[in-house]
Design an enzyme around this catalytic site. Structure first.
Site, PDB file in Angstrom:
ATOM      1  CD1 TRP A  10      -2.519  -1.556  -0.050  1.00 41.46           C
ATOM      2  CD2 TRP A  10      -3.153  -1.098   2.060  1.00 41.46           C
ATOM      3  NE1 TRP A  10      -3.706  -2.207   0.201  1.00 41.46           N
ATOM      4  CE2 TRP A  10      -4.112  -1.945   1.477  1.00 41.46           C
ATOM      5  CE3 TRP A  10      -3.331  -0.681   3.387  1.00 41.46           C
ATOM      6  CZ2 TRP A  10      -5.240  -2.381   2.174  1.00 41.46           C
ATOM      7  CZ3 TRP A  10      -4.442  -1.112   4.081  1.00 41.46           C
ATOM      8  CH2 TRP A  10      -5.388  -1.958   3.473  1.00 41.46           C
ATOM      9  CD  GLU A  95       8.063   3.312  -4.005  1.00 41.18           C
ATOM     10  OE1 GLU A  95       7.488   3.115  -2.923  1.00 41.18           O
ATOM     11  OE2 GLU A  95       7.523   3.081  -5.111  1.00 41.18           O
ATOM     12  N   GLY A 171       4.879   2.042 -10.809  1.00 40.32           N
ATOM     13  CA  GLY A 171       4.031   3.226 -10.810  1.00 40.32           C
ATOM     14  C   GLY A 171       4.017   3.962 -12.146  1.00 40.32           C
ATOM     15  CB  SER A 211       2.828  -1.318 -14.068  1.00 41.49           C
ATOM     16  OG  SER A 211       3.321  -0.011 -13.778  1.00 41.49           O
ATOM     17  N   GLY A 232       1.488  -2.554  -6.252  1.00 41.66           N
ATOM     18  CA  GLY A 232       1.306  -1.260  -5.606  1.00 41.66           C
ATOM     19  C   GLY A 232      -0.082  -0.716  -5.868  1.00 41.66           C
ATOM     20  N   GLY A 233      -0.193   0.175  -6.846  1.00 41.83           N
ATOM     21  CA  GLY A 233      -1.442   0.882  -7.127  1.00 41.83           C
ATOM     22  C   GLY A 233      -2.687   0.012  -7.175  1.00 41.83           C
TER      23      GLY A 233
END
Ligand code: 13P
Length: 248
Positions: A10, A95, A171, A211, A232-233
């Site tokens: 998240w 990150e 992302g 992605s 992720g997203g």
């Protein structure tokens, strides 16, 4: 394919109320019994989401300290996570490497901390765009793995999950093609095999991240050396992630 793992990361998203209603709703969903579902959530939500999640969902942390305890303001240790009944932690996300300057050496210490307190590290590796373009991505990824993981003995190493996340795919909406993912996963398995032998390499879960969406998960997970995804997203949307858990 060995284990089947759909993991959501998240990152720094959702309020507590949003996170709680997400997990409540998601836990009523259907996915095959052999698919392991993990959500890596912000620190302050770990305990309440763990209580809500039930036994089909693992709630994981996104990071831990390289130290056990002491004067490290703002840090959270693996010891603390374990004491809060958290069993799994992401280590070395790109990150963290980029924005918080986590070196191979620091990540090695974090892996040691996680394993010392019985946690499963989800260790991330992967190359930035310029490294891919220079054609040295295999070398970088093997370095990331060797420098932070190869001090482990076999008993410790077999407790890991690895996530291959090419930075250029995170992302960006640009996914590695299934062939590119397969090629790197097979390469990583080969690197592991050279040190730990074929049994451990074969059983090591290697997740693809970057992605992953409901409309490409099936193709990616169909690859022989892709054991699932770190998402992720798309893990922030209940219906989308539910579809991903049903893509094996
Ligand atoms: P996206 O799925 O948003 O590209 O993020 C991937 C990722 O970084 C998971 O850890």
């Amino acid at each position: 394919m060995g284990r089947k793992i759909a993991a959501g990361n998240w990152k720094m998203n959702l309020t507590l109320a949003e996170a709680e209603s997400f997990i409540s709703e998601f836990s009523t969903g259907d996915w095959p019994a052999d698919v392991e579902v993990i959500f890596a959530v912000p620190f302050p939500y770990l305990i309440s989401l763990n209580a809500l999640a039930g036994n089909r969902i693992t709630i994981a942390a996104q990071n831990c300290s390289d130290q056990t305890e002491g004067a490290f303001t703002g840090e959270v240790s693996a010891k603390m996570l374990d004491s809060a009944s958290i069993t799994t932690v992401i280590i070395g996300h790109s990150e963290r490497r980029m924005y918080y300057h986590e070196t191979h050496e620091i990540l090695k210490a974090k892996v040691d901390q996680a394993l010392a307190f019985g946690l499963t590290p989800v260790f991330c590796c992967g190359e930035p765009l310029e490294v891919r373009e220079a054609g040295t991505h295999r070398h970088l990824v093997s370095q990331q793995i060797e420098d932070s993981l190869f001090h482990l003995d076999s008993e410790a190493f077999r407790r890991l999950i690895i996530a291959y996340e090419p930075v250029w795919a995170i992302g960006t909406g640009v996914t590695a093609s299934p062939e590119q993912a397969q090629e790197m996963h097979a390469y990583i398995r080969g690197v592991v095999e050279s040190k730990y032998g074929s049994f451990i390499a074969k059983h090591l879960p290697i997740l693809y991240g970057g992605s992953v969406k409901a409309n490409n998960a099936k193709m990616l997970f169909a690859q022989e050396d892709v054991d699932g995804g770190l998402v992720g997203g798309a893990s922030l949307i209940t219906s989308e992630f539910l579809q991903i858990t049903n893509s094996f």
